[in-house]
Structures are given as structure tokens and as C-alpha cells.
Design a protein around this motif. Structure first.
Motif, mmCIF file in Angstrom:
data_model
loop_
_atom_site.group_PDB
_atom_site.id
_atom_site.type_symbol
_atom_site.label_atom_id
_atom_site.label_comp_id
_atom_site.label_asym_id
_atom_site.label_seq_id
_atom_site.Cartn_x
_atom_site.Cartn_y
_atom_site.Cartn_z
ATOM 1 N N TYR A 233 1.233 5.319 0.187
ATOM 2 C CA TYR A 233 0.514 6.481 0.719
ATOM 3 C C TYR A 233 1.154 7.764 0.207
ATOM 4 N N ASN B 58 -3.906 6.879 -2.251
ATOM 5 C CA ASN B 58 -3.374 5.591 -1.807
ATOM 6 C C ASN B 58 -3.655 4.534 -2.864
ATOM 7 N N THR C 261 3.792 7.608 5.233
ATOM 8 C CA THR C 261 4.287 6.600 6.179
ATOM 9 C C THR C 261 5.332 7.175 7.134
ATOM 10 N N CYS D 218 -0.213 7.619 12.194
ATOM 11 C CA CYS D 218 -1.078 7.139 11.113
ATOM 12 C C CYS D 218 -0.837 5.651 10.858
ATOM 13 N N THR E 143 -5.725 10.962 -0.075
ATOM 14 C CA THR E 143 -5.226 10.568 1.250
ATOM 15 C C THR E 143 -4.214 11.623 1.717
ATOM 16 N N ILE F 113 -7.575 8.177 6.051
ATOM 17 C CA ILE F 113 -6.579 7.529 5.191
ATOM 18 C C ILE F 113 -6.618 6.021 5.448
ATOM 19 N N CYS F 114 -6.723 5.659 6.722
ATOM 20 C CA CYS F 114 -6.672 4.246 7.108
ATOM 21 C C CYS F 114 -7.990 3.530 6.811
ATOM 22 N N SER G 211 -8.269 2.687 3.228
ATOM 23 C CA SER G 211 -7.435 1.517 2.920
ATOM 24 C C SER G 211 -8.113 0.230 3.405
ATOM 25 N N GLN H 169 -3.380 2.600 11.215
ATOM 26 C CA GLN H 169 -3.641 1.655 10.127
ATOM 27 C C GLN H 169 -3.627 0.215 10.640
ATOM 28 N N ASN I 157 0.860 -1.184 0.000
ATOM 29 C CA ASN I 157 0.000 0.000 0.000
ATOM 30 C C ASN I 157 0.897 1.236 0.000
ATOM 31 N N VAL J 147 4.036 -1.158 3.518
ATOM 32 C CA VAL J 147 3.667 0.222 3.209
ATOM 33 C C VAL J 147 4.877 1.035 2.745
#
Ligand SMILES: Nc1ncnc2c1ncn2[C@@H]1O[C@H](COP(=O)(O)OP(=O)(O)OP(=O)(O)O)[C@@H](O)[C@H]1O
Ligand SMILES: [Mg+2]
Length: 504
Positions: free
Chosen positions: A268, A272, A417, A422, A313, A388-389, A392, A426, A266, A412
Motif C-alpha cells: 500500500y 496498491n 499500513t 484501514c 490508493t 483502498i480496501c 484490493s 481491509q 499487498n 501487507v
């Protein structure tokens, strides 16, 4: 053989050139932003000539800073923001119009019309994509229909189409003086014009958008030792073979060494992008994901991926900074969000340009819900990180539903990140550990890997795999109840954003 590999990472907000050594370690970089041209609400453009100029500058200055020259590079890889589309004149190199960026929604009516009849299903089946403003074909159609002389030039064979990879390869290999007009399977898979099974442009799809085939680049593997030519060596860019080309998210998948089916990463950044390697099998999504080409190395079979693309994101963090002014830099959001233990019931759904995966709702718009008098900037900052999380999580759930694969550890990368809070959120919201590699610039690294494989600089994927190392890891800390209740609130908040824009 030369000791290094170069990689151009032409992104939405900036262009960078990085140099890697045989261990995959960074030895040089230079990065420059370019202007975001916003002519009206929903329109986003870039100036292709500015990007070409920036590209030459960052290549030259990264090499100079490291005391290197082109002859130190065994090869160059190119990775790029995907879907963003340019049409230019092959005789002069002049674009007919600014590049129309992937976030641009001006082609909404084109996308809607396709979905009003069975053409939408044909596009889904052949291209693996739902008709949406996001992809290239509608943007090309818009330029051909709205710019004087563009269609005539395209019919005559004087107008060329390309995404950013193609634009840079053409210019780097000589432009009007013999530039190579080529793209790779991953970039082509984002146009709505390529059949995923034949890996060739499809006449029926071209017909939907009235795009002449002769304006399209040739499609090649992502890692190829001849197809993309050699740089012409102007302005200090040196004569170096270009042997790797792939879209930024696919490059990050390679940089994260997701070479086995079931492996996922993933990224960011502005948005994302979660990609799951599905091997040589093409998995068609029934849950709002895209089917895309992950990479093709040389003459080997293409490897496919399921992708969940989220439009907003990291750019929601920029919105707090630039539009609301509640932080003065992206990194400040972590401290602000950490002032409170939870969001105080607030959810923020940043559906600024509708919602991408897994909803694909262009009628959605952003909403902040659950507000009470008690709430502060800190709650909103924390809700932004959670958004953001949660987005995802939406995509990860869709991936499990489509593939049966439950992600065991989420790999990630990308700018967001850097935010440890954050990443902890996640892990909490997904209920699985989150792991970040030592080399966080996985996009550029993946382009370097693709180029280096073709050039014989690295022996194969096993060697690349051995270079991956974990830098940080976050374990889930929320209880199952907390996770379930939090997610239920998110789904309610998403509901509130739908059906907002009236369809004309
Ligand atoms: N500490 C942070 N906390 C939260 N978000 C952050 C932080 N630092 C950077 N960001 C966000 O990360 C994003 C930039 O990430 P990244 O550098 O990976 O993108 P990029 O690759 O340059 O983007 P693109 O390829 O789209 O040009 C920005 O949207 C920024 O708001
Ligand atoms: Mg990027």
C-alpha cells in the motif's frame, strides 16, 4: 566478508538508501524526495538527473550517518518504480527528455490504437500485459516521435533506453565512461517489449512501437553476481558490486518471502500492488490481472506472478490533504475517519487516471457517490480508506478466479499500513486476516535479499524465510451480510465512474 548489504529504493515520490545486517535488520537509512513535474493534466514527469543526484546523496549520507564506508557493504541491490522510462545519450549521459512516469496518460492514443486490432491480443499473449498507458513501450515511442534528434540517435546507437534500475546501474558503474547498460527480467516484463517465455526482447513487439533494438539494455536475472558490475566509487558511493536488481513490487514480494506458489502480498503506497506467486508456471489472466516475472535468482528458472495493480490508493489520501485540505497530514485521516462508525452510505472511487486492475478503463474518472445532506468530511475520509480496501478486494477476487487460490492471510506492507483502521477495514472487506511483518520496508529489504543471495551473504530462500516475523494482525469482524452489502454498493459506485471520458 563485509557485514552489511545496501539497497537503493528509487520510488515514485522519493529515493532511499538502506543498509541491512545479516539478520535483515535495518542499520541505516537516508531518504530524499524529488520533484513531481506536472506539465499538464494527465502528464507526470521526473528529472532523471535530479534522481541520480539524490541517489548519490542518500547512499553517501546513509553510510556516513552509520559510520560505515563502501567496504562494509558486501553488495548493493537496486529496486525501483517500474515502467517509468528514460531515453538518454550514451556519450554525455544527458536525457533527451524528462522521465515519463508510469502514471502519465499522454500515450492513450497509442494504447487505444493497439487494442483496435489484433496487436492488442499479441501483446497480451507475449508480454502478459494489456495495452495501456501504464507500461514503458508507448512512452519510449512518444519520446522518439516527439523529441528532436532522439530517433536519429537511437538508430545510430547513441540513444539508450532504460527504466530507473537501468538508469541508476549505468550511472553508478561509470555512466559515459563504460557504464553497464542492463536491466533485470522483472523490470523488462513491464515494458510490453519482452516475451515472458523467452525472457528476451521480441522483434514483433518492438515493431509495434517502432523501437530500435540497439537502444535496449541486456536482460539478466534479478540476482546475479557479475552482470550489473561494480559501482565506480564517485562521490562517496564506494566500489561495491551491484548484484540484485528488481522492480519495487517484485522486491516487496521477495522481502515478504513469498517464495512458494500461492503466497501473496499487498503493498500500500502511492498505489496498491497485490502479487501472487504462481511458481514456474505462467498463468494467463482472464480477469484483468497482469502476468509478470516475480523474480529470477541466478541460473534458476524464473518465478512468475499474477499482479493486480491499482493506480490510486495512498495518493487518494494525499489528495484529501493537498487538494481538498480536509487533513493536514496523511496520518490524520485515521482519526477523522474514526469519528464515524461507517461512511453514511458514501463511496469514493478515486479513478483519477482511469481504473487499472481489474477494470483497465481509461475512460473512467473519479466519483464520490451516495452523498446526502447528512455527510461530513469524516464520512469522506472513511470512504477513502474503504476505497483502498475495496479496490484490493476487486483484485483479490480476480486472483481467485484466475488461479483458484483463495488467499488465506493477506501479507501487507507500505506506508498506508501504518493506518490501523484501514487494515481493520481491509480484513473486514476481504473476510480474511491481514498480517504485517516487523520489517515494513519490504521493498528495500527484497532488493537487499536479491543482492545478498548472489553475493553469498545469505545461503538461500529458506534462510530468508526464517527471518520473517509478524508484527501485527487484524481479524475480520464484519458479518457476512455486512460484507456482501458493502461490496455490492462498491460495485455500483464503480459503474458510475465508467464511460465518463469521451473517446476521441
Ligand atoms: N497513516 C496513514 N494513513 C493513510 N495513508 C497513509 C498514512 N501514512 C502514509 N500514507 C500514504 O502512504 C503513501 C506512502 O507510502 P510509502 O511510503 O509506502 O510509499 P513510497 O514507497 O514512498 O512510494 P513510492 O515508492 O511510490 O515513492 C502516501 O501516498 C501516503 O498518503
Ligand atoms: Mg515504494
Amino acid at each position: 566478508m563485509a557485514d552489511f548489504i545496501g539497497a537503493v529504493d528509487q520510488g515514485t515520490t522519493s529515493t532511499r538508501f538502506m543498509v541491512f545486517d545479516h539478520d535483515g535488520a535495518e542499520v541505516a537509512r537516508h531518504q530524499l524526495e524529488h520533484e513531481q513535474v506536472l506539465p499538464r493534466a494527465g502528464w507526470v514527469e521526473h528529472n532523471p538527473l535530479e534522481i541520480w543526484d539524490r541517489t548519490q546523496t542518500v547512499i553517501g549520507s546513509a553510510l556516513t550517518r552509520a559510520g560505515l564506508s563502501g567496504s562494509d557493504l558486501a553488495a548493493i541491490g537496486i529496486t525501483n518504480q517500474r515502467e517509468t522510462s528514460i531515453v538518454w545519450d550514451r556519450r554525455t549521459g544527458r536525457p533527451f527528455h524528462n522521465a515519463i512516469v508510469w502514471q502519465d496518460t499522454r500515450t492513450d492514443s497509442i494504447a487505444k490504437a493497439l487494442d483496435a486490432d489484433e496487436r492488442g491480443q499479441t501483446i497480451r499473449h507475449k508480454a502478459g500485459l494489456p495495452p495501456a498507458t501504464y507500461f514503458s513501450a508507448g512512452k519510449v515511442q512518444w519520446i522518439l516521435e516527439n523529441v528532436d534528434g532522439a530517433r536519429e540517435a537511437a538508430e545510430r546507437g547513441d540513444a539508450l533506453f532504460g527504466t530507473l534500475d537501468t538508469w541508476l546501474v549505468w550511472n553508478l558503474t561509470g555512466g559515459p565512461r563504460g557504464g553497464i547498460h542492463a536491466t533485470d527480467v522483472t523490470n523488462a516484463s513491464r515494458t510490453m517489449l519482452m516475451d515472458l517465455t523467452t525472457l528476451d526482447w521480441d522483434d514483433e513487439l518492438l515493431g509495434f512501437f517502432d523501437i530500435p533494438r540497439r537502444m535496449l539494455p541486456d536482460i539478466h536475472a534479478s540476482s546475479d553476481d557479475t552482470a550489473y558490475g561494480t559501482t565506480s566509487g564517485e562521490r562517496g558511493t564506494a566500489k561495491v558490486p551491484i548484484t540484485g536488481v528488481l522492480g519495487d513490487q517484485q522486491a516487496a514480494t521477495v522481502g515478504q518471502v513469498c517464495f512458494e506458489p500461492g503466497e501473496a502480498k499487498n503493498t500500500y503506497g502511492t498505489g496498491n500492488f497485490l502479487l501472487l506467486n504462481t511458481g514456474t508456471e505462467l498463468v494467463r489472466s482472464e480477469n484483468g490481472l497482469l502476468t509478470t516475472v516475480a523474480y529470477q535468482f541466478g541460473s534458476a528458472a524464473p518465478v512468475y506472478a499474477l499482479e493486480g495493480s491499482i493506480a490510486v490508493t495512498g495518493s487518494a489520501v494525499q489528495w484529501l490533504r493537498d487538494q481538498l485540505g480536509i487533513i493536514s497530514g496523511a496520518s490524520e485521516i485515521e482519526g477523522l475517519a474514526a469519528q464515524v462508525d461507517d461512511t453514511g452510505g458514501v463511496y469514493f472511487v478515486p479513478a483519477f487516471s482511469g481504473l487499472f486492475a481489474p477494470y483497465w478503463r481509461s475512460d473512467a474518472r473519479g466519483a464520490i457517490v451516495g452523498l446526502s445532506r447528512f455527510n461530513t468530511n469524516a464520512h469522506l475520509a472513511r470512504a477513502t480508506l474503504e476505497a483502498i480496501c475495496y479496490q484490493s478486494r476487486d483484485v483479490a477476487d480476480a486472483m481467485t478466479a484466475d488461479s483458484g487460490v483463495r488467499i488465506e492471510t493477506l501479507r501487507v506492507d507500505g506506508g498506508v499500513t501504518a493506518n490501523r483502521l484501514c487494515m481493520q477495514l481491509q480484513a473486514d472487506i476481504l473476510g480474511v486476516p491481514v498480517s504485517k511483518p516487523v520489517v515494513a520496508e519490504t521493498t528495500a529489504l527484497g532488493a537487499a535479499y536479491a543482492a545478498g543471495l548472489a553475493a553469498g551473504f545469505w545461503s538461500g530462500t529458506e534462510e530468508l524465510r526464517s527471518k520473517w516475523a509478524e508484527a501485527e494482525r487484524w481479524e475480520p469482524q464484519w458479518s457476512d451480510d455486512q460484507r456482501r452489502d458493502g461490496y455490492a454498493g462498491w460495485r455500483k459506485a464503480v459503474e458510475r465512474t465508467l464511460d465518463w471520458v469521451d473517446v476521441d
